[in-house]
Design a protein around this motif. Structure first.
Motif, mmCIF file in Angstrom:
data_model
loop_
_atom_site.group_PDB
_atom_site.id
_atom_site.type_symbol
_atom_site.label_atom_id
_atom_site.label_comp_id
_atom_site.label_asym_id
_atom_site.label_seq_id
_atom_site.Cartn_x
_atom_site.Cartn_y
_atom_site.Cartn_z
ATOM 1 N N ALA A 555 2.056 7.557 -7.708
ATOM 2 C CA ALA A 555 2.350 8.799 -8.749
ATOM 3 C C ALA A 555 0.835 9.171 -9.621
ATOM 4 O O ALA A 555 0.770 10.260 -9.884
ATOM 5 C CB ALA A 555 3.108 7.944 -9.795
ATOM 6 N N GLY A 556 -0.177 8.044 -9.554
ATOM 7 C CA GLY A 556 -1.382 8.443 -10.090
ATOM 8 C C GLY A 556 -2.079 9.393 -9.679
ATOM 9 O O GLY A 556 -2.644 10.102 -10.272
ATOM 10 N N VAL A 557 -1.776 9.686 -8.119
ATOM 11 C CA VAL A 557 -2.567 10.977 -7.414
ATOM 12 C C VAL A 557 -1.594 12.029 -7.628
ATOM 13 O O VAL A 557 -2.198 13.167 -7.767
ATOM 14 C CB VAL A 557 -3.034 10.252 -6.015
ATOM 15 N N PHE A 558 -0.310 12.078 -7.234
ATOM 16 C CA PHE A 558 0.485 12.983 -6.988
ATOM 17 C C PHE A 558 0.541 13.786 -8.542
ATOM 18 O O PHE A 558 0.558 14.865 -8.303
ATOM 19 C CB PHE A 558 1.735 12.546 -6.517
ATOM 20 N N ASP A 559 0.914 13.001 -9.447
ATOM 21 C CA ASP A 559 1.001 13.920 -10.679
ATOM 22 C C ASP A 559 -0.212 14.157 -11.437
ATOM 23 O O ASP A 559 -0.474 15.200 -12.263
ATOM 24 C CB ASP A 559 1.457 12.592 -11.681
ATOM 25 N N SER A 560 -1.652 13.837 -10.896
ATOM 26 C CA SER A 560 -2.874 14.247 -11.732
ATOM 27 C C SER A 560 -3.378 15.571 -10.766
ATOM 28 O O SER A 560 -4.273 16.278 -11.415
ATOM 29 C CB SER A 560 -3.953 13.004 -11.330
ATOM 30 N N ILE A 561 -2.971 15.777 -9.486
ATOM 31 C CA ILE A 561 -3.619 16.983 -8.637
ATOM 32 C C ILE A 561 -3.218 17.986 -9.419
ATOM 33 O O ILE A 561 -4.182 19.115 -9.964
ATOM 34 C CB ILE A 561 -2.960 16.843 -7.371
ATOM 35 N N LEU A 633 -7.587 8.462 -15.502
ATOM 36 C CA LEU A 633 -7.952 8.424 -14.490
ATOM 37 C C LEU A 633 -6.526 8.109 -13.613
ATOM 38 O O LEU A 633 -6.084 6.873 -13.837
ATOM 39 C CB LEU A 633 -9.105 7.067 -14.470
ATOM 40 N N GLY A 634 -6.484 8.712 -12.545
ATOM 41 C CA GLY A 634 -5.562 8.443 -11.467
ATOM 42 C C GLY A 634 -5.672 8.002 -10.375
ATOM 43 O O GLY A 634 -4.958 7.144 -9.685
ATOM 44 N N SER A 635 -7.070 8.179 -10.020
ATOM 45 C CA SER A 635 -7.672 7.563 -8.567
ATOM 46 C C SER A 635 -9.057 7.363 -8.584
ATOM 47 O O SER A 635 -9.707 8.328 -9.229
ATOM 48 C CB SER A 635 -6.835 8.272 -7.397
ATOM 49 N N TYR A 678 -5.163 2.351 -11.735
ATOM 50 C CA TYR A 678 -5.229 3.622 -10.894
ATOM 51 C C TYR A 678 -5.106 3.099 -9.435
ATOM 52 O O TYR A 678 -5.382 2.025 -8.948
ATOM 53 C CB TYR A 678 -6.488 4.127 -11.270
ATOM 54 N N HIS A 679 -5.372 4.107 -8.466
ATOM 55 C CA HIS A 679 -5.129 3.741 -7.218
ATOM 56 C C HIS A 679 -6.348 3.980 -6.734
ATOM 57 O O HIS A 679 -7.446 4.795 -6.913
ATOM 58 C CB HIS A 679 -4.168 5.153 -6.224
ATOM 59 N N LEU A 680 -6.821 2.959 -5.685
ATOM 60 C CA LEU A 680 -8.114 3.082 -5.045
ATOM 61 C C LEU A 680 -7.800 3.472 -3.508
ATOM 62 O O LEU A 680 -7.064 2.913 -2.870
ATOM 63 C CB LEU A 680 -8.553 1.582 -4.773
ATOM 64 N N CYS A 681 -8.331 4.572 -3.154
ATOM 65 C CA CYS A 681 -8.323 5.233 -1.970
ATOM 66 C C CYS A 681 -9.396 5.370 -1.022
ATOM 67 O O CYS A 681 -10.419 5.577 -1.512
ATOM 68 C CB CYS A 681 -7.656 6.661 -2.114
ATOM 69 N N LEU A 682 -9.343 5.112 0.357
ATOM 70 C CA LEU A 682 -10.487 5.087 1.135
ATOM 71 C C LEU A 682 -10.261 6.169 2.548
ATOM 72 O O LEU A 682 -8.933 6.115 2.695
ATOM 73 C CB LEU A 682 -10.590 3.741 2.021
ATOM 74 N N VAL A 683 -11.022 7.233 2.184
ATOM 75 C CA VAL A 683 -10.757 8.304 3.221
ATOM 76 C C VAL A 683 -11.933 8.444 4.438
ATOM 77 O O VAL A 683 -13.055 8.238 3.912
ATOM 78 C CB VAL A 683 -10.674 9.575 2.522
#
Length: 697
Positions: A555-561, A633-635, A678-683
C-alpha cells in the motif's frame, strides 16, 4: 559516507582481513593502503596508518570482523579522508591568472596539508592534488567514464587544463589502534624482543635539546683539541671527543711549562693582533652543528622520508595555510637573516673568543720565564699561518674553477633552451595556421549539416552534472483524460494513461546545442537509467502491483504513485538532528508530492559489478532517517543494472523482518513505529526493462 566514495571503494580489490584490533594491526604492519569497513563504520589507511574513521569510532572494530579493500593508489585513501573530514576553502584561482604549477610550488614549500580541486568549468574531468606536510600526490578522473589516473600523468593533465581550482585546508589526524588482547600483546612482545620499532628509532634520534651539547663540544674542540672535529658525528661521539680534548689543556695548566701543542702555537699568535689562524678550525667544526639541527629532515636510518607523507607527523600541523611568496624567502634568506633579525653568533666567532682566552696562559708563561722567541722560533710559529693561507688560496682557486665550469654549463644550457624556444615558436606558428584551416573546414561542415537538417552540439557537459541540474515533472496532455488517480481507482486503462501522461524536464542550464556523452541533451536524458526508472515507476509499477493483487501488501507504494508531482535527480532530503539543526541525506532519485514532501527515494548502481551489502545498507540508513522525519515516505528503492549479491539480499531481509516465519501482511516493510514505516524494494534493470526483485510480487 558519500555514496560516490562508497561506490569507488567497494570497486577496489578485496584484501585479506583479520578480526578486531589485531586485524587492523596486521594490516598496519603490512603497510596497507586502502579502506576497512566494519558494519557501517568506515576507515581509511595509508601506508599502515589509520588516517580517518567515519560513521562510527575505532571502537566499532573491537573484536569485529571487517572487510578490507586495497586502494589502486595510495593517494586515494588520503583524498577520501580529507573529503569526508571536510575543510575550509582557503583560496580560489583561475588557471589563466594563477597557473596550477605556481600554486603547487607555493603549497609544497609551505608544508601545506589539504588538497586542491580543479573541476569547475573543466569539461574533461576532475583533478586533485593532495598535500600532507608539503608532500603531494596526484589524482584525476578523466572523461565521462571517470577513468582513474594518478602520479605524474595526473599532474600533467591537470596542469594543461583551463578552469577554476579551489584550495581546501583540512586537518588529518592519525587514529591510534588500541591494544586488542592476548594476540596483539604477543605480537608486541615479539617486536620488543627482536625488532626495533619506529618509536624506538625516534627515541634514539637526536633532538633539538642536543644542540647546546654539540655547540659546547665544537667550542672546546676549536680552542683545545689538536685535531678539528669531524663534520658528521653522533652526539655521543662529539661529547666523547670534547672530553678527551680537554685533558691535555688540564695537564698543562696543573703541571707547569710543557711542550706547546700546534693548537696552542696558533692560539698564542693572536697576541700580535691576527686571529685568522683560528678560523679554519671553527669552519671545519661548524658542519657538525648544522647536521644536528637539520637532522629532523631525515629518518633514523639516514634515508629521506619523502616517500611517506606520515613519517614526520608533527610537521604536518606546522603550516596548513598558504604561504606568501617573499622574494627574500625564495632566495634562501630566513627571517633571522633580515635586518633587525636575531642572529646567533657563528661558530667562527665563538672560536675566536675561545682562542683569545686560551692565548693568555701561554703569554704569561713566556713572560714568567723571562725568555723571548728567537727568529727561528718565530719562523716556526708563523709556518702554520702560512700553511693555512696557502690552503685558503688553493681552496679559492678550486672554487673559482668550479664556478667557471658551472658558468660554462649554464651558458650551454641557456643556448640550448633558446634554440628549443625558437623551435616551439616556429611550431606554434605552424599550429596557428593549421587551426585557421580547421576552423574554415568546420564552418563549411556546419553549413552542409544545416542544409541537411542534421543538428550538432556546440558544447558539452559531464553526465553527472547534467542529471544533477535536471528535474522531471508528471504532467498530462488533458487533465480530464486518463490519469494516475483514475488508474489507482481502476477507472483507466494503462495504454490510455501512458498516452495522456508526459514526463517533462526542467534544467538549471541552457540545453540549446548542448551535448552529453556524445548525444544531444534530450536524447541522453531519455536514454539514462534515471529517466527510465522514473517512467517505469509512474506508468508500469502501479499496474504490476494491482494486477498481482498486492494493493494492500504494498500500500505504501501503490497509494503514493498517484501523488507524485516532481522527480528530483541527484538531490538531498533534510532531516533534523537536533534543535534547529538539520543535515542532508543524498539520493540519486527522489519522488516528491506537490508540497515537496518525499514519497520515494532511491539509489542507482550504474556499474556492471553486482550491488553489494554496503549499497543496500547505505540506502537503509539514509531512508530510515528520512522516514522518521517524514510520514509521507512510502518506499525506498535500490536499482542495479547488474544483480544483487547474497549479502545484499540478506541485509534487506534482516531489516524488513522477512522470511518464512514473517507474519506481517505488508511485504518488505521497514517498521519505524507501530503505525509508521515504508517498503524496501530492490529492482534489477536490464536492456531498458525494470523488474521488482524484492519483494516478490
Amino acid at each position: 559516507m558519500d555514496s560516490e566514495i562508497i561506490d569507488a571503494v567497494t570497486g577496489w580489490d578485496s584484501a585479506p582481513a583479520g578480526r578486531g584490533y589485531g586485524g587492523l594491526r596486521s594490516l598496519a604492519d603490512d603497510g596497507f593502503s586502502g579502506a576497512v569497513v566494519a558494519g557501517m563504520t568506515w576507515g581509511f589507511m595509508l601506508n599502515g596508518r589509520l588516517v580517518g574513521v567515519f560513521d562510527g569510532t575505532i571502537a566499532d572494530f573491537d573484536d569485529e570482523s571487517f572487510e578490507a579493500y586495497r586502494a589502486p593508489d595510495p593517494s586515494l585513501p588520503l583524498l577520501y579522508t580529507m573529503k569526508e573530514t571536510g575543510g575550509e576553502v582557503r583560496a580560489q584561482y583561475y588557471t589563466e591568472d594563477t597557473p596550477l604549477s605556481d600554486a603547487n610550488g607555493t603549497l609544497s614549500a609551505g608544508g601545506f596539508t589539504g588538497y586542491v580541486e580543479l573541476s569547475e568549468n573543466v569539461l574533461s574531468g576532475d583533478y586533485y592534488i593532495v598535500y600532507h606536510g608539503g608532500k603531494s600526490m596526484n589524482v584525476a578522473y578523466v572523461g565521462n567514464s571517470k577513468r582513474l589516473v594518478t602520479g605524474d600523468e595526473a599532474y600533467e593533465l591537470a596542469d594543461d587544463e583551463i578552469g577554476i581550482y579551489k584550495v581546501y585546508d583540512v586537518d588529518v589526524d592519525v587514529v591510534d589502534i588500541p591494544d586488542g588482547g592476548a594476540g596483539d600483546a604477543a605480537a608486541e612482545g615479539a617486536t620488543a624482543g627482536g625488532v626495533t620499532t619506529e618509536t624506538d628509532a625516534d627515541d634514539a634520534a637526536p633532538s633539538d635539546d642536543d644542540e647546546p651539547v654539540v655547540e659546547q663540544a665544537e667550542t672546546t674542540a676549536t680552542a683545545e683539541s689538536p685535531e678539528p672535529a669531524a663534520t658528521e658525528t653522533a652526539d655521543d661521539d662529539v661529547v666523547e671527543s670534547s672530553t678527551s680534548a680537554q685533558t691535555p689543556s688540564s695537564a698543562t695548566s696543573t703541571e707547569g711549562p710543557a711542550t706547546e701543542s700546534p693548537t696552542e702555537i696558533r692560539e698564542a699568535e693572536p697576541a700580535g693582533g691576527d686571529s685568522e689562524p683560528s678560523e679554519p678550525v671553527a669552519q671545519e667544526a661548524s658542519p657538525s652543528t648544522g647536521d644536528s639541527t637539520n637532522g629532523a629532515s631525515t629518518t633514523n636510518d639516514g634515508e629521506d622520508d619523502g616517500e611517506d607523507p606520515f613519517s614526520a607527523e608533527a610537521e604536518w600541523r606546522n603550516a596548513r595555510s598558504i604561504p606568501s611568496l617573499d622574494p627574500r624567502d625564495s632566495e634562501g634568506e630566513s627571517p633571522k637573516d633580515r635586518p633587525g633579525g636575531n642572529r646567533r653568533p657563528s661558530s667562527s666567532k665563538r672560536s675566536k673568543k675561545s682562542g683569545s682566552r686560551s692565548a693568555k696562559p701561554s703569554q704569561k708563561s713566556t713572560s714568567s720565564n723571562g725568555s723571548s722567541n728567537s727568529p727561528a722560533e718565530k719562523s716556526a710559529e708563523q709556518s702554520p699561518t702560512s700553511a693555512v693561507s696557502a690552503g685558503k688560496v688553493q681552496t679559492l682557486r678550486e672554487e673559482l674553477a668550479s664556478l667557471k665550469s658551472e658558468r660554462d654549463r649554464l651558458t650551454s644550457e641557456r643556448d640550448s633552451l633558446q634554440s628549443e624556444r625558437d623551435g616551439y615558436r616556429e611550431r606554434a606558428q605552424q599550429l596557428e595556421g593549421r587551426v585557421e584551416e580547421l576552423e574554415t573546414e568546420l564552418e563549411e561542415l556546419r553549413a552542409e549539416l544545416d542544409e541537411s537538417g542534421v543538428t550538432i552540439t556546440d558544447r558539452s557537459m559531464p553526465a553527472d552534472e547534467a542529471l544533477r541540474g535536471t528535474n522531471l515533472f508528471v504532467r498530462y496532455q488533458k487533465k480530464s483524460g486518463a490519469t494516475l488517480e483514475k488508474a489507482h481507482a481502476g477507472q483507466a486503462k494503462q495504454e490510455d494513461v501512458v498516452e495522456n501522461l508526459r514526463l517533462e524536464h526542467h534544467t538549471t542550464f541552457d540545453t540549446e546545442g548542448l551535448g552529453v556523452d556524445g548525444k544531444p541533451y534530450e536524447e541522453f536524458l531519455h536514454d539514462s537509467p534515471e529517466f527510465g526508472f522514473a517512467k517505469w515507476a509512474i506508468t508500469d509499477l502501479l499496474y504490476e502491483i494491482g494486477e498481482t493483487g498486492n494493493r494492500s501488501s504494498l500500500a505504501g507504494v501503490f497509494d503514493s504513485i498517484p501523488e507524485a508531482d516532481r522527480i528530483e535527480l541527484y538531490g538531498t532530503v533534510s532531516v533534523p538532528i537536533g534543535e534547529d539543526e538539520t543535515e542532508s541525506r543524498r539520493f540519486d532519485i527522489i519522488f516528491r508530492d506537490q508540497m515537496g514532501n518525499p514519497l520515494f527515494v532511491g539509489n542507482l548502481n550504474d556499474s556492471r559489478d553486482p550491488a553489494t551489502y554496503a549499497n543496500v545498507q547505505q540506502l537503509i540508513n539514509d531512508s530510515k532517517a528520512v522516514a522518521e522525519a517524514n510520514e509521507t515516505l512510502g518506499s525506498a528503492f535500490v536499482v542495479t543494472k547488474s544483480f544483487f549479491e547474497p549479502e545484499a539480499l540478506e541485509a534487506a531481509t534482516e531489516e524488513t523482518g522477512g522470511g518464512i516465519l514473517s507474519r506481517s501482511k505488508r511485504k518488505s516493510f521497514v517498521k519505524i513505529s507501530r503505525k509508521q514505516g515504508y517498503h524496501l524494494c530492490l529492482v534489477e534493470a536490464r536492456n531498458g526493462e525494470f523488474h521488482l526483485n524484492v519483494p516478490d510480487l
